[in-house]
Design a protein around this motif. Structure first.
Motif, PDB file in Angstrom:
ATOM      1  N   ILE A 236       0.851  -1.187   0.000  1.00 41.54           N
ATOM      2  CA  ILE A 236       0.000   0.000   0.000  1.00 41.54           C
ATOM      3  C   ILE A 236       0.886   1.236   0.000  1.00 41.54           C
ATOM      4  O   ILE A 236       1.930   1.266   0.654  1.00 41.54           O
ATOM      5  CB  ILE A 236      -0.962   0.002   1.222  1.00 41.54           C
ATOM      6  CG1 ILE A 236      -1.948   1.174   1.149  1.00 41.54           C
ATOM      7  CG2 ILE A 236      -0.198  -0.003   2.545  1.00 41.54           C
ATOM      8  CD1 ILE A 236      -3.083   1.082   2.157  1.00 41.54           C
ATOM      9  N   GLY A 237       0.478   2.235  -0.776  1.00 32.48           N
ATOM     10  CA  GLY A 237       1.283   3.450  -0.812  1.00 32.48           C
ATOM     11  C   GLY A 237       0.751   4.441  -1.829  1.00 32.48           C
ATOM     12  O   GLY A 237      -0.260   4.207  -2.496  1.00 32.48           O
ATOM     13  N   ASP A 238       1.445   5.553  -1.953  1.00 40.34           N
ATOM     14  CA  ASP A 238       1.123   6.575  -2.939  1.00 40.34           C
ATOM     15  C   ASP A 238       1.100   5.944  -4.332  1.00 40.34           C
ATOM     16  O   ASP A 238       1.935   5.108  -4.663  1.00 40.34           O
ATOM     17  CB  ASP A 238       2.190   7.677  -2.864  1.00 40.34           C
ATOM     18  CG  ASP A 238       1.969   8.761  -3.888  1.00 40.34           C
ATOM     19  OD1 ASP A 238       2.555   8.671  -4.980  1.00 40.34           O
ATOM     20  OD2 ASP A 238       1.188   9.691  -3.601  1.00 40.34           O
ATOM     21  N   GLU A 307       7.941  -0.537   6.249  1.00 39.67           N
ATOM     22  CA  GLU A 307       7.914   0.786   5.612  1.00 39.67           C
ATOM     23  C   GLU A 307       9.121   0.915   4.694  1.00 39.67           C
ATOM     24  O   GLU A 307      10.266   0.837   5.139  1.00 39.67           O
ATOM     25  CB  GLU A 307       7.903   1.901   6.660  1.00 39.67           C
ATOM     26  CG  GLU A 307       7.718   3.269   6.032  1.00 39.67           C
ATOM     27  CD  GLU A 307       7.482   4.375   7.050  1.00 39.67           C
ATOM     28  OE1 GLU A 307       7.011   5.453   6.654  1.00 39.67           O
ATOM     29  OE2 GLU A 307       7.777   4.158   8.243  1.00 39.67           O
ATOM     30  N   ILE A 308       8.857   1.101   3.404  1.00 41.57           N
ATOM     31  CA  ILE A 308       9.925   1.228   2.418  1.00 41.57           C
ATOM     32  C   ILE A 308      10.299   2.680   2.230  1.00 41.57           C
ATOM     33  O   ILE A 308      11.460   3.034   2.062  1.00 41.57           O
ATOM     34  CB  ILE A 308       9.462   0.648   1.060  1.00 41.57           C
ATOM     35  CG1 ILE A 308       9.053  -0.807   1.250  1.00 41.57           C
ATOM     36  CG2 ILE A 308      10.536   0.751   0.004  1.00 41.57           C
ATOM     37  CD1 ILE A 308       8.005  -1.266   0.310  1.00 41.57           C
ATOM     38  N   ASP A 309       9.266   3.512   2.215  1.00 38.06           N
ATOM     39  CA  ASP A 309       9.417   4.944   2.026  1.00 38.06           C
ATOM     40  C   ASP A 309       8.278   5.592   2.789  1.00 38.06           C
ATOM     41  O   ASP A 309       7.433   4.897   3.354  1.00 38.06           O
ATOM     42  CB  ASP A 309       9.350   5.283   0.525  1.00 38.06           C
ATOM     43  CG  ASP A 309      10.102   6.562   0.193  1.00 38.06           C
ATOM     44  OD1 ASP A 309      10.388   7.323   1.146  1.00 38.06           O
ATOM     45  OD2 ASP A 309      10.390   6.804  -0.991  1.00 38.06           O
ATOM     46  N   LYS A 310       8.215   6.908   2.788  1.00 39.59           N
ATOM     47  CA  LYS A 310       7.120   7.591   3.484  1.00 39.59           C
ATOM     48  C   LYS A 310       5.765   7.149   2.919  1.00 39.59           C
ATOM     49  O   LYS A 310       5.516   7.269   1.722  1.00 39.59           O
ATOM     50  CB  LYS A 310       7.283   9.108   3.331  1.00 39.59           C
ATOM     51  CG  LYS A 310       6.315   9.912   4.182  1.00 39.59           C
ATOM     52  CD  LYS A 310       6.610  11.395   4.072  1.00 39.59           C
ATOM     53  CE  LYS A 310       5.721  12.218   4.992  1.00 39.59           C
ATOM     54  NZ  LYS A 310       4.307  12.163   4.649  1.00 39.59           N
ATOM     55  N   ASP A 311       4.918   6.599   3.783  1.00 41.83           N
ATOM     56  CA  ASP A 311       3.574   6.135   3.409  1.00 41.83           C
ATOM     57  C   ASP A 311       3.598   5.044   2.344  1.00 41.83           C
ATOM     58  O   ASP A 311       2.633   4.879   1.593  1.00 41.83           O
ATOM     59  CB  ASP A 311       2.701   7.296   2.918  1.00 41.83           C
ATOM     60  CG  ASP A 311       2.300   8.218   4.052  1.00 41.83           C
ATOM     61  OD1 ASP A 311       2.228   7.747   5.195  1.00 41.83           O
ATOM     62  OD2 ASP A 311       2.049   9.409   3.802  1.00 41.83           O
ATOM     63  N   HIS A 312       4.678   4.290   2.245  1.00 37.18           N
ATOM     64  CA  HIS A 312       4.766   3.178   1.297  1.00 37.18           C
ATOM     65  C   HIS A 312       5.187   1.931   2.074  1.00 37.18           C
ATOM     66  O   HIS A 312       6.289   1.870   2.625  1.00 37.18           O
ATOM     67  CB  HIS A 312       5.784   3.508   0.195  1.00 37.18           C
ATOM     68  CG  HIS A 312       5.847   2.455  -0.882  1.00 37.18           C
ATOM     69  ND1 HIS A 312       6.797   2.455  -1.864  1.00 37.18           N
ATOM     70  CD2 HIS A 312       5.062   1.368  -1.142  1.00 37.18           C
ATOM     71  CE1 HIS A 312       6.620   1.419  -2.658  1.00 37.18           C
ATOM     72  NE2 HIS A 312       5.553   0.754  -2.235  1.00 37.18           N
ATOM     73  N   TYR A 313       4.278   0.932   2.120  1.00 35.30           N
ATOM     74  CA  TYR A 313       4.513  -0.269   2.912  1.00 35.30           C
ATOM     75  C   TYR A 313       4.313  -1.511   2.046  1.00 35.30           C
ATOM     76  O   TYR A 313       3.487  -1.524   1.143  1.00 35.30           O
ATOM     77  CB  TYR A 313       3.551  -0.350   4.105  1.00 35.30           C
ATOM     78  CG  TYR A 313       3.662   0.798   5.077  1.00 35.30           C
ATOM     79  CD1 TYR A 313       4.417   0.673   6.234  1.00 35.30           C
ATOM     80  CD2 TYR A 313       3.011   2.006   4.841  1.00 35.30           C
ATOM     81  CE1 TYR A 313       4.514   1.727   7.140  1.00 35.30           C
ATOM     82  CE2 TYR A 313       3.105   3.058   5.737  1.00 35.30           C
ATOM     83  CZ  TYR A 313       3.866   2.901   6.870  1.00 35.30           C
ATOM     84  OH  TYR A 313       3.967   3.964   7.765  1.00 35.30           O
ATOM     85  N   ALA A 314       5.072  -2.571   2.346  1.00 34.16           N
ATOM     86  CA  ALA A 314       4.889  -3.864   1.669  1.00 34.16           C
ATOM     87  C   ALA A 314       5.243  -4.979   2.627  1.00 34.16           C
ATOM     88  O   ALA A 314       6.045  -4.805   3.551  1.00 34.16           O
ATOM     89  CB  ALA A 314       5.733  -3.935   0.409  1.00 34.16           C
ATOM     90  N   ALA A 315       4.614  -6.147   2.389  1.00 34.58           N
ATOM     91  CA  ALA A 315       4.855  -7.308   3.250  1.00 34.58           C
ATOM     92  C   ALA A 315       5.635  -8.350   2.444  1.00 34.58           C
ATOM     93  O   ALA A 315       5.046  -9.112   1.672  1.00 34.58           O
ATOM     94  CB  ALA A 315       3.535  -7.898   3.742  1.00 34.58           C
ATOM     95  N   CYS A 316       6.975  -8.345   2.585  1.00 30.23           N
ATOM     96  CA  CYS A 316       7.815  -9.258   1.821  1.00 30.23           C
ATOM     97  C   CYS A 316       9.153  -9.430   2.541  1.00 30.23           C
ATOM     98  O   CYS A 316       9.745  -8.445   3.001  1.00 30.23           O
ATOM     99  CB  CYS A 316       8.040  -8.716   0.400  1.00 30.23           C
ATOM    100  SG  CYS A 316       9.048  -9.793  -0.633  1.00 30.23           S
ATOM    101  N   TRP A 317       9.640 -10.679   2.592  1.00 28.90           N
ATOM    102  CA  TRP A 317      10.926 -10.940   3.263  1.00 28.90           C
ATOM    103  C   TRP A 317      12.120 -10.441   2.464  1.00 28.90           C
ATOM    104  O   TRP A 317      13.229 -10.347   2.975  1.00 28.90           O
ATOM    105  CB  TRP A 317      11.088 -12.464   3.500  1.00 28.90           C
ATOM    106  CG  TRP A 317      10.207 -12.964   4.599  1.00 28.90           C
ATOM    107  CD1 TRP A 317       9.174 -13.852   4.487  1.00 28.90           C
ATOM    108  CD2 TRP A 317      10.269 -12.622   5.992  1.00 28.90           C
ATOM    109  NE1 TRP A 317       8.585 -14.065   5.715  1.00 28.90           N
ATOM    110  CE2 TRP A 317       9.247 -13.324   6.663  1.00 28.90           C
ATOM    111  CE3 TRP A 317      11.100 -11.774   6.740  1.00 28.90           C
ATOM    112  CZ2 TRP A 317       9.030 -13.225   8.027  1.00 28.90           C
ATOM    113  CZ3 TRP A 317      10.885 -11.677   8.102  1.00 28.90           C
ATOM    114  CH2 TRP A 317       9.865 -12.387   8.733  1.00 28.90           C
ATOM    115  N   LEU A 318      11.919 -10.104   1.194  1.00 21.64           N
ATOM    116  CA  LEU A 318      13.035  -9.558   0.390  1.00 21.64           C
ATOM    117  C   LEU A 318      13.425  -8.154   0.820  1.00 21.64           C
ATOM    118  O   LEU A 318      14.522  -7.688   0.531  1.00 21.64           O
ATOM    119  CB  LEU A 318      12.642  -9.525  -1.086  1.00 21.64           C
ATOM    120  CG  LEU A 318      12.501 -10.887  -1.802  1.00 21.64           C
ATOM    121  CD1 LEU A 318      11.885 -10.679  -3.171  1.00 21.64           C
ATOM    122  CD2 LEU A 318      13.864 -11.558  -1.930  1.00 21.64           C
TER     123      LEU A 318
END
Length: 319
Positions: A236-238, A307-318
Motif C-alpha cells: 500500500i502506498g502513494d 515501511e519502504i518509504d514515506k507512506d509506502h509499505y509492503a509485506a515481503c521478506w526480500l
C-alpha cells in the motif's frame, strides 16, 4: 494532514461454510483520509468485494466479522446492532456503488421510487421533497432529472450506473465504496464514468475506496493504491510509488502484465499458477508458491508490513 474518515485495524471476516472456514479478509489494516481516493486492486477472488461489504457492516452470509476494528469518523461500527447500522451508518456515513447496476435496481419500480426510499426513511422527507433531491443528484451525475419517472429497463448500462452513483451520494456519506463501477461497460462509457468520478471527487471532496482488478483505471483516479492477494493487503502506498517503484513481487508481476503504449516489450509477464484456496492457505507468505524469489523463510513465516518509504509499505521478506 487531512482528517482520517475511515480507520481499519486488524480486520478479519471469514465465511463459515460446510467445507471449512474461508479466510476472505484476514488481518487487514489501513486508513482513508478526507478527499482521498484509495484504489484497491488484485486478482479475482482475492477478497476485494468481501472487504467492501465488510466495511458496510454487511458481509455476505455465511460471512462474519471475527476480529478487528472499523471506525468511521471516529465511531466504532463493529459490534453495533443491525438496526443501528441501518438507521445511523449505512448510506449516511458509508455507502456503496454496487457492481452491476442492473442487479442493484429493482426492475418493477421506477428509478425515483428506489432513489427516494433512503431519504424518506432516514430524513423523514415527504415524497415530493425527496423527488426534488433525487432529481438534483441525477443532474449532478449528468442525467436528465425526468429519469426519476422511468424504469431501469428504459436506461442504457451507463445511465443505470450513473443512477447507482447518484443514489450512493444522496445522503452525503463520509465514505463511498465503488465496487468495480465500470465492469461490463464498454470502453467509451468506462471513460465517461471515470471522468464523472474524478469530477465528483473534485466538486464534493469525496473520500472513496475504488475497487477494481484493472490497474490502468486506478492510475487515472487513485491518490493511493492498496494491492490485495489472498485476503491480505501485500502493498500500500502513494499511487506513483506503487506504479513506478513497486516493492512486492506480486505488484511487480501485475504491473508487468499490463500492455504499454510507448514502450517496446517483447512479451508481457504472467503469474504462474493460481490464487490459493483460502480454506487452507499456504503457510508463511501466501504468494510464495507463485513467487520467483521465494526463499525458505517465505515458506515458514508470514512477513509483516515494512515501511519502504514515506507512506509506502509492503509485506515481503526480500525487503
Amino acid at each position: 494532514m487531512a482528517k482520517t474518515v475511515l480507520e481499519v485495524k486488524n480486520l478479519k471476516m471469514y465465511y463459515f461454510t460446510n467445507r471449512g472456514v474461508v479466510r476472505a479478509v484476514d488481518d487487514i489494516s489501513f486508513e482513508l483520509r478526507k478527499g482521498e481516493v484509495l484504489g484497491l486492486a488484485g486478482e479475482s477472488g482475492c477478497g476485494k468485494s468481501s472487504l467492501g461489504f465488510t466495511l458496510m457492516g454487511m458481509p455476505t452470509p455465511p460471512g462474519k466479522i471475527v476480529d478487528g476494528s472499523i471506525k468511521i469518523d471516529g465511531r466504532e461500527i463493529v459490534g453495533l446492532p443491525e438496526d443501528v447500522l441501518r438507521r445511523e451508518i449505512r448510506w449516511q456515513k458509508i455507502s456503496m456503488i454496487f457492481q452491476g447496476a442492473m442487479n442493484a435496481l429493482n426492475p418493477v419500480y421506477t428509478v425515483g421510487y428506489q432513489m427516494i426510499e433512503p431519504l424518506i426513511y432516514h430524513k423523514g422527507m415527504e415524497k415530493e421533497e425527496a423527488l426534488d433531491v433525487a432529481q438534483k443528484y441525477l443532474e449532478l451525475v449528468g442525467l436528465d432529472p425526468e429519469i426519476v419517472y422511468r424504469y431501469p429497463h428504459e436506461l442504457s448500462g451507463g445511465m443505470k450506473q450513473r443512477v447507482i452513483i447518484a443514489t450512493a451520494l444522496l445522503m452525503n456519506p463520509s465514505v463511498v465504496i465503488a465496487d468495480e463501477p465500470t465492469t461490463a461497460l464498454d470502453v467509451i462509457v468506462q471513460a465517461q464514468i471515470i471522468n464523472l468520478m474524478k469530477k465528483l471527487k473534485k466538486e464534493l471532496g469525496l473520500s472513496m475506496i475504488f475497487i477494481t482488478h484493472d490497474l490502468s483505471i486506478l492510475a487515472e483516479i487513485s491518490d493511493r493504491v492498496a494491492i490485495m492477494y489472498a485476503g491480505k493487503i501485500v502493498e500500500i502506498g502513494d499511487s506513483e510509488k506503487i506504479y513506478y517503484e513497486p516493492a512486492h513481487p506480486y505488484t511487480q508481476k501485475l504491473l508487468a502484465a499490463i500492455p504499454r503504449l510507448h514502450e517496446d516489450v517483447d512479451r508481457l509477464e504472467f503469474i504462474p499458477g493460481q490464487p490459493p484456496n483460502l480454506i487452507n492457505p499456504p503457510k508463511g507468505c501466501r504468494f510464495h508458491p507463485r513467487c520467483p524469489y521465494a526463499m525458505d523463510v517465505c515458506r515458514e513465516q508470514e512477513p509483516g508490513m515494512k515501511e519502504i518509504d514515506k507512506d509506502h509499505y509492503a509485506a515481503c521478506w526480500l525487503l
